[in-house]
Enzyme design. Structure first.
Site, short mmCIF file in Angstrom:
data_model
loop_
_atom_site.label_atom_id
_atom_site.label_comp_id
_atom_site.label_asym_id
_atom_site.label_seq_id
_atom_site.Cartn_x
_atom_site.Cartn_y
_atom_site.Cartn_z
N HIS A 158 0.82 -1.22 0.00
CA HIS A 158 0.00 0.00 0.00
C HIS A 158 0.85 1.27 0.00
O HIS A 158 0.30 2.37 0.02
CB HIS A 158 -0.94 0.02 1.21
CG HIS A 158 -1.95 -1.09 1.20
ND1 HIS A 158 -2.78 -1.33 0.12
CD2 HIS A 158 -2.28 -2.02 2.14
CE1 HIS A 158 -3.56 -2.38 0.40
NE2 HIS A 158 -3.27 -2.81 1.60
N ASP A 193 -2.59 -10.58 -2.31
CA ASP A 193 -3.16 -10.09 -1.05
C ASP A 193 -4.65 -9.77 -1.28
O ASP A 193 -5.04 -9.38 -2.39
CB ASP A 193 -2.40 -8.82 -0.65
CG ASP A 193 -2.74 -8.33 0.75
OD1 ASP A 193 -1.91 -8.50 1.65
OD2 ASP A 193 -3.83 -7.74 0.92
N HIS A 195 -6.27 -7.31 -0.37
CA HIS A 195 -6.42 -5.88 -0.67
C HIS A 195 -5.64 -5.53 -1.94
O HIS A 195 -4.54 -6.05 -2.16
CB HIS A 195 -5.88 -5.04 0.49
CG HIS A 195 -6.54 -5.33 1.80
ND1 HIS A 195 -5.97 -6.14 2.76
CD2 HIS A 195 -7.72 -4.93 2.31
CE1 HIS A 195 -6.78 -6.22 3.81
NE2 HIS A 195 -7.85 -5.50 3.56
N ASP A 282 -4.19 -12.82 3.42
CA ASP A 282 -5.47 -12.40 4.01
C ASP A 282 -6.67 -12.67 3.09
O ASP A 282 -7.80 -12.31 3.43
CB ASP A 282 -5.42 -10.93 4.45
CG ASP A 282 -4.74 -10.02 3.46
OD1 ASP A 282 -4.42 -10.48 2.34
OD2 ASP A 282 -4.50 -8.84 3.80
ZN LIG Z 1 -4.04 -7.09 2.82
#
Ligand SMILES: [Zn+2]
Length: 341
Positions: A158, A193, A195, A282
């Site tokens: 991120h 991931d 996200h 995740d």
């Molecule tokens: Zn994540």
């Protein structure tokens, strides 16, 4: 498989995480390290500490202004009368082209995208060595290893060139890919991931020499919201070199693996010579973020599908939070990759 980790990565111990207006404990706990390390060792990984390659490979992707901020902001913050124990912004520029202030509070708002990336005493040290673990992993591949695992924590995907966010400070996967590119290889980044890897996308968005592919929960209703949509394909020379594959919340193994095949086909078409896997765990059905529903069998098959590309692979740890299966999910990916499931 060789694996890389530095004990100084324990130094980052974030306390706070604001979710839906409630202050919660930060899920990116240092204890993730021992769980992930055990999970990697169960798949036959042997750990070494990284070499110190210095700031050069980090500064290849991150701005000098941002690195100075990360290294010094905690000390500056502690001088603020009534300041909290962690650097957490309370104001952001409406547009990032707005002016750059001198104030610690103002700069925190400029360089921290959200409240999920608090900076405390050990943050810079841990983030630095997390990046060095990824760099050493890249060097192992450039030196002829077929695979390596970097236990990069805090995670990185991120983080943009000048912006922290979502538990991330330095973009470890991106830094590793750039390191491989400067070693003369053609790298692709596959981000699994749950996200979207918004920082990685942002860093390489106008480039055609590093392919970025991300499979993640649909950001229409999931962090990071503003990035990760299918229509974001790159710009300028980079147009067509960013592929986002958002999935509906709760997607199961079968649909995930179908999407992964498409992602890997794009990696092959790009002519990648080496693959950096931004390995968030995740997407697990057991993860507290509850975005997707990948099982342990699914993780094994993800590892096997990645191995079937025949490419040298650097696994760089991204997210994946404490649950009963976090370590096992890592073991499954690595065993699936090594054909020993
Ligand atoms: Zn994540």
């Amino acid at each position: 498989m060789k694996a890389v980790f530095d004990e100084r990565q324990w130094a980052h111990d974030p306390k706070h995480f604001m979710a839906n207006g409630t202050m919660l404990p930060n899920p990116e706990q240092p204890r993730r390290i021992e769980v992930l390390k055990s999970g990697a060792e169960a798949a036959g990984c042997t750990f070494d500490a990284p070499r110190d390659a210095g700031l050069g490979p980090i500064a290849a992707l991150h701005s000098a202004e941002y690195l100075v901020f990360l290294e010094n902001i905690y000390t500056r913050w502690r001088r603020i009368e009534g300041g909290g124990e962690e650097v957490i912004p309370n104001i952001h520029p409406a547009r990032r082209t707005d002016s750059y202030p001198k104030s610690a509070v103002g700069q925190a708002g400029f360089h921290q995208a959200d409240t999920a990336c608090p900076i405390s005493r050990g943050t810079w040290e841990a983030a630095y060595w997390s990046a060095q673990s990824a760099i050493t992993g890249a060097d192992l591949l450039a030196g002829g290893e077929r695979a390596a695992y970097a236990l990069s924590r805090p995670p990185g995907h991120h983080a943009f060139g000048d912006l922290a966010g979502g538990f991330c400070f330095l973009n470890n996967s991106g830094i590793a890919a750039e390191r491989l590119r400067t070693a003369g290889l053609r790298p692709a980044i596959l981000d699994v991931d749950v996200h979207h890897g918004n920082g990685t996308q942002g860093i390489f968005y106008d480039r055609d020499d590093v392919l970025t592919v991300s499979i993640h929960a649909d950001p229409a209703r999931f962090y990071p919201f503003f990035w990760g949509h299918a229509h974001e394909r790159g710009e300028g020379r980079g147009l067509g070199y960013n592929l986002n594959l958002p999935l509906a919340r709760g997607t199961n193994d079968a649909d995930y693996l179908k999407t992964l095949e498409g992602a890997l086909a794009r990696v092959r078409a790009f002519g990648a010579e080496v693959l950096v896997v931004a390995l968030g765990l995740d997407a697990s059905i057991d993860d507290p973020f509850q975005g997707l529903a990948v099982t342990q069998d699914g993780f094994t098959r993800i590892g096997a599908a990645i191995a079937a590309t025949g490419l040298p692979v650097l696994f760089v740890q991204e997210g994946g939070y404490l649950s009963d299966t976090l370590g096992k999910n890592l073991t499954c990916v690595l065993n699936g990759f090594q054909g020993g499931a």
